[in-house]
Design a protein around this motif. Structure first.
Motif, PDB file in Angstrom:
ATOM      1  N   ALA A  94       0.853  -1.186   0.000  1.00 10.72           N
ATOM      2  CA  ALA A  94       0.000   0.000   0.000  1.00 10.72           C
ATOM      3  C   ALA A  94       0.887   1.234   0.000  1.00 10.72           C
ATOM      4  O   ALA A  94       2.009   1.208   0.504  1.00 10.72           O
ATOM      5  CB  ALA A  94      -0.912   0.006   1.222  1.00 10.72           C
ATOM      6  N   LEU A  95       0.371   2.322  -0.581  1.00  8.28           N
ATOM      7  CA  LEU A  95       1.114   3.578  -0.639  1.00  8.28           C
ATOM      8  C   LEU A  95       0.141   4.713  -0.388  1.00  8.28           C
ATOM      9  O   LEU A  95      -0.940   4.751  -0.974  1.00  8.28           O
ATOM     10  CB  LEU A  95       1.776   3.736  -2.011  1.00  8.28           C
ATOM     11  CG  LEU A  95       2.677   4.941  -2.197  1.00  8.28           C
ATOM     12  CD1 LEU A  95       3.874   4.899  -1.238  1.00  8.28           C
ATOM     13  CD2 LEU A  95       3.172   5.010  -3.636  1.00  8.28           C
ATOM     14  N   HIS A  96       0.545   5.643   0.487  1.00  4.92           N
ATOM     15  CA  HIS A  96      -0.321   6.754   0.881  1.00  4.92           C
ATOM     16  C   HIS A  96       0.449   8.064   0.854  1.00  4.92           C
ATOM     17  O   HIS A  96       1.621   8.100   1.247  1.00  4.92           O
ATOM     18  CB  HIS A  96      -0.861   6.546   2.302  1.00  4.92           C
ATOM     19  CG  HIS A  96      -1.459   5.204   2.523  1.00  4.92           C
ATOM     20  ND1 HIS A  96      -2.760   4.916   2.181  1.00  4.92           N
ATOM     21  CD2 HIS A  96      -0.938   4.066   3.022  1.00  4.92           C
ATOM     22  CE1 HIS A  96      -3.003   3.654   2.481  1.00  4.92           C
ATOM     23  NE2 HIS A  96      -1.913   3.117   2.986  1.00  4.92           N
ATOM     24  N   THR A  97      -0.210   9.131   0.427  1.00  4.09           N
ATOM     25  CA  THR A  97       0.348  10.462   0.634  1.00  4.09           C
ATOM     26  C   THR A  97      -0.067  10.913   2.019  1.00  4.09           C
ATOM     27  O   THR A  97      -1.054  10.425   2.575  1.00  4.09           O
ATOM     28  CB  THR A  97      -0.171  11.467  -0.418  1.00  4.09           C
ATOM     29  OG1 THR A  97      -1.596  11.520  -0.332  1.00  4.09           O
ATOM     30  CG2 THR A  97       0.257  11.075  -1.821  1.00  4.09           C
ATOM     31  N   THR A  98       0.699  11.816   2.579  1.00  2.00           N
ATOM     32  CA  THR A  98       0.409  12.264   3.935  1.00  2.00           C
ATOM     33  C   THR A  98       0.902  13.689   4.123  1.00  2.00           C
ATOM     34  O   THR A  98       1.560  14.246   3.247  1.00  2.00           O
ATOM     35  CB  THR A  98       1.043  11.303   4.971  1.00  2.00           C
ATOM     36  OG1 THR A  98       0.613  11.677   6.274  1.00  2.00           O
ATOM     37  CG2 THR A  98       2.551  11.317   4.897  1.00  2.00           C
ATOM     38  N   ASN A  99       0.580  14.264   5.257  1.00  2.00           N
ATOM     39  CA  ASN A  99       1.097  15.588   5.580  1.00  2.00           C
ATOM     40  C   ASN A  99       2.141  15.443   6.673  1.00  2.00           C
ATOM     41  O   ASN A  99       2.386  14.344   7.160  1.00  2.00           O
ATOM     42  CB  ASN A  99      -0.041  16.514   6.032  1.00  2.00           C
ATOM     43  CG  ASN A  99      -0.662  16.038   7.330  1.00  2.00           C
ATOM     44  OD1 ASN A  99      -0.642  14.859   7.644  1.00  2.00           O
ATOM     45  ND2 ASN A  99      -1.233  16.940   8.088  1.00  2.00           N
ATOM     46  N   GLY A 100       2.751  16.529   7.067  1.00  2.00           N
ATOM     47  CA  GLY A 100       3.750  16.464   8.119  1.00  2.00           C
ATOM     48  C   GLY A 100       5.146  16.324   7.546  1.00  2.00           C
ATOM     49  O   GLY A 100       5.429  16.726   6.419  1.00  2.00           O
ATOM     50  N   ALA A 101       6.025  15.718   8.329  1.00  2.00           N
ATOM     51  CA  ALA A 101       7.433  15.624   7.958  1.00  2.00           C
ATOM     52  C   ALA A 101       7.675  14.693   6.772  1.00  2.00           C
ATOM     53  O   ALA A 101       8.642  14.857   6.038  1.00  2.00           O
ATOM     54  CB  ALA A 101       8.246  15.153   9.156  1.00  2.00           C
ATOM     55  N   TRP A 102       6.806  13.709   6.589  1.00  2.00           N
ATOM     56  CA  TRP A 102       6.984  12.721   5.516  1.00  2.00           C
ATOM     57  C   TRP A 102       5.969  12.964   4.416  1.00  2.00           C
ATOM     58  O   TRP A 102       4.845  13.362   4.671  1.00  2.00           O
ATOM     59  CB  TRP A 102       6.847  11.305   6.076  1.00  2.00           C
ATOM     60  CG  TRP A 102       7.828  11.042   7.176  1.00  2.00           C
ATOM     61  CD1 TRP A 102       7.576  11.025   8.517  1.00  2.00           C
ATOM     62  CD2 TRP A 102       9.223  10.791   7.038  1.00  2.00           C
ATOM     63  NE1 TRP A 102       8.718  10.771   9.213  1.00  2.00           N
ATOM     64  CE2 TRP A 102       9.756  10.623   8.325  1.00  2.00           C
ATOM     65  CE3 TRP A 102      10.079  10.696   5.945  1.00  2.00           C
ATOM     66  CZ2 TRP A 102      11.103  10.354   8.558  1.00  2.00           C
ATOM     67  CZ3 TRP A 102      11.415  10.417   6.178  1.00  2.00           C
ATOM     68  CH2 TRP A 102      11.922  10.259   7.469  1.00  2.00           C
ATOM     69  N   ASP A 103       6.362  12.685   3.179  1.00  2.00           N
ATOM     70  CA  ASP A 103       5.485  12.902   2.028  1.00  2.00           C
ATOM     71  C   ASP A 103       4.664  11.669   1.670  1.00  2.00           C
ATOM     72  O   ASP A 103       3.528  11.784   1.211  1.00  2.00           O
ATOM     73  CB  ASP A 103       6.325  13.317   0.807  1.00  2.00           C
ATOM     74  CG  ASP A 103       7.092  14.593   1.071  1.00  2.00           C
ATOM     75  OD1 ASP A 103       6.437  15.602   1.391  1.00  2.00           O
ATOM     76  OD2 ASP A 103       8.337  14.575   0.975  1.00  2.00           O
ATOM     77  N   LEU A 104       5.251  10.503   1.849  1.00  2.00           N
ATOM     78  CA  LEU A 104       4.595   9.240   1.494  1.00  2.00           C
ATOM     79  C   LEU A 104       4.785   8.232   2.625  1.00  2.00           C
ATOM     80  O   LEU A 104       5.802   8.262   3.324  1.00  2.00           O
ATOM     81  CB  LEU A 104       5.202   8.642   0.222  1.00  2.00           C
ATOM     82  CG  LEU A 104       5.100   9.455  -1.055  1.00  2.00           C
ATOM     83  CD1 LEU A 104       5.968   8.829  -2.147  1.00  2.00           C
ATOM     84  CD2 LEU A 104       3.663   9.556  -1.512  1.00  2.00           C
TER      85      LEU A 104
END
Length: 141
Positions: A94-104
């Motif tokens: 699985a792969l997710h975009t996210t917010n915060g310090a990490w992009d994925l």
């Protein structure tokens, strides 16, 4: 970029439940003709909105698999290219975009520690990945 309409959403939902369903069965479920389903499938595949068809195994089916979560930092505007490269890895679950310090955030699965080590090297060698942090998933509670 492909804009989904209601029929596209319903077709994708049915395929998530049974990616091996024949076009005739999809047409019956959706209440449209076989030609409409085939045209929609062709367009979804051509535009890259649907990447392919696969099986879904029961969660935790292989309790010997090495599972991990990898947080990934991406350079500038290379996110799309990085995602394309990551999706080519069979170990990517699985792969997710996210917010915060990490992009994925990627969920990885490998058959052995040596396979897992190889996957980590492959991911870290992808152009556009600046940094990553990986945590092994030891047990589900």
């Amino acid at each position: 970029m492909h804009l989904f309409d209601d029929l596209d959403h319903r077709l994708i939902a049915v395929l998530r439940e049974d990616g091996r369903a024949p076009v005739s069965k999809l047409a019956t479920i959706l209440g449209v003709s076989r030609a409409t389903v085939q045209t929609r499938l062709d367009r979804l595949l051509e535009t890259g909105a649907v990447l392919g068809f696969t099986i879904r195994a029961r969660q935790g089916y292989d309790d010997r698999a090495i599972r991990a979560i990898m947080m990934i930092e991406v350079a500038g505007r290379s996110t799309t290219a990085v995602i394309r490269q990551l999706r080519g890895l069979p170990e990517l679950f699985a792969l997710h975009t996210t917010n915060g310090a990490w992009d994925l955030i990627a969920e990885l699965r490998a058959e052995s520690l040596s396979d897992f080590d190889r996957v980590l090297r492959e991911v870290r060698n992808i152009d556009g990945i600046l940094n990553s942090e990986t945590s092994l998933l030891l047990s589900s509670v």
